[in-house]
Design an enzyme around this catalytic site. Structure first.
Site, PDB file in Angstrom:
ATOM      1  N   LYS A  14       0.800  -1.221   0.000  1.00 35.64           N
ATOM      2  CA  LYS A  14       0.000   0.000   0.000  1.00 35.64           C
ATOM      3  C   LYS A  14       0.837   1.278   0.000  1.00 35.64           C
ATOM      4  O   LYS A  14       0.302   2.364  -0.245  1.00 35.64           O
ATOM      5  CB  LYS A  14      -0.936   0.008   1.217  1.00 35.64           C
ATOM      6  CG  LYS A  14      -1.914  -1.162   1.261  1.00 35.64           C
ATOM      7  CD  LYS A  14      -2.856  -1.166   0.076  1.00 35.64           C
ATOM      8  CE  LYS A  14      -3.896  -2.288   0.180  1.00 35.64           C
ATOM      9  NZ  LYS A  14      -4.817  -2.293  -0.978  1.00 35.64           N
ATOM     10  N   LYS A  76       1.513   5.289  -5.125  1.00 36.00           N
ATOM     11  CA  LYS A  76       2.096   3.980  -5.440  1.00 36.00           C
ATOM     12  C   LYS A  76       2.844   4.046  -6.766  1.00 36.00           C
ATOM     13  O   LYS A  76       3.965   3.547  -6.892  1.00 36.00           O
ATOM     14  CB  LYS A  76       1.009   2.909  -5.492  1.00 36.00           C
ATOM     15  CG  LYS A  76       0.181   2.751  -4.219  1.00 36.00           C
ATOM     16  CD  LYS A  76      -0.820   1.634  -4.377  1.00 36.00           C
ATOM     17  CE  LYS A  76      -1.774   1.548  -3.192  1.00 36.00           C
ATOM     18  NZ  LYS A  76      -2.814   2.603  -3.218  1.00 36.00           N
ATOM     19  N   GLU A 167      -5.936  -1.993 -10.798  1.00 38.49           N
ATOM     20  CA  GLU A 167      -6.964  -1.822 -11.814  1.00 38.49           C
ATOM     21  C   GLU A 167      -7.568  -0.418 -11.739  1.00 38.49           C
ATOM     22  O   GLU A 167      -8.259   0.002 -12.672  1.00 38.49           O
ATOM     23  CB  GLU A 167      -8.073  -2.859 -11.638  1.00 38.49           C
ATOM     24  CG  GLU A 167      -7.643  -4.275 -11.975  1.00 38.49           C
ATOM     25  CD  GLU A 167      -8.795  -5.261 -11.862  1.00 38.49           C
ATOM     26  OE1 GLU A 167      -8.896  -6.121 -12.755  1.00 38.49           O
ATOM     27  OE2 GLU A 167      -9.593  -5.164 -10.904  1.00 38.49           O
TER      28      GLU A 167
END
Length: 219
Positions: A14, A76, A167
């Site tokens: 994360k 990220k 995604e």
């Protein structure tokens, strides 16, 4: 190697430490995993873009901008060591099928001319089942990309590399940024790769999956 241990200890990262980079030799191993991932009738209907520079990652980050539904993935993408864009071909055309056959012949897969002809006929038959419907072709090629995704995630964990399948991005924006339509490609999923930071809360949590008997049955 205890693959079950890897499966039960890997997690979706994360938060990444931007100061740590995946060694070049391990990146090469991951590239090999992507190239050699399985696909239906060895169709290989994919292309993989790998970003490691800040400039390259910034291009991908345009699909996860601030203020968008995908903004949580922006750090990220920017802080990971590498980000892979896994793309599917929009069509498995005659030229691609011919290239596959030529490569297989070069690699020595056909001890006899009959073997080559059987492979060519068989692959064209199955590809033909999907060609008549563009939506079906898209679904089929994307399934193959997800086989490569799974291979990449398990391989990264085996090497001690953290990973995040993503995604949550704007595929149209990314396709435009990378000029994918002109290449006959469509972005499907991203994978951030690197090493977790102290802010990666998920690393401290126990994994949770449904009980084995609820998802696996003997016949």
């Amino acid at each position: 190697m205890d693959i079950a241990r890897i499966a039960t200890t890997r997690h979706t990262c994360k938060a990444y430490d931007p100061s740590r980079k995946v060694p070049a030799e391990q990146v090469e191993q991951l590239k090999t995993l992507l190239r050699y991932a399985p696909s239906s009738v060895n169709s290989q209907p994919w292309h993989f873009f790998i970003a490691e520079t800040d400039a390259a990652k910034a291009r991908i980050a345009r699909s996860t901008p601030e203020g968008s539904p995908y903004a949580a993935n922006l750090p990220k993408v920017k802080n990971a060591s590498h980000v892979v864009v896994l793309c599917a071909r929009t069509d498995v055309d005659d030229a691609h099928v011919a290239a596959l056959l030529a490569q297989e012949e070069k690699d020595g897969r056909f001890p006899t001319p009959e073997g080559k002809e059987m492979q060519n006929k068989g692959r064209n038959f199955y590809v033909g089942l999907h060609r008549s419907d563009p939506q079906d072709m898209q679904a089929w090629t994307q399934k193959q990309v997800y086989l490569a995704l799974g291979t990449l995630l398990l391989g990264a964990a085996t090497l001690g590399i953290d990973a995040t399948p993503i995604e949550g991005f704007a595929p149209r924006a990314l396709d435009e940024e990378l000029g994918l339509a002109e290449k006959g490609l469509k972005s499907v999923v991203l994978v951030a790769l690197g090493y977790r930071s102290a802010e990666d809360f998920n690393a401290q949590l126990p994994k949770s999956r449904l009980a084995a008997e609820s998802v696996i049955s003997a016949l």
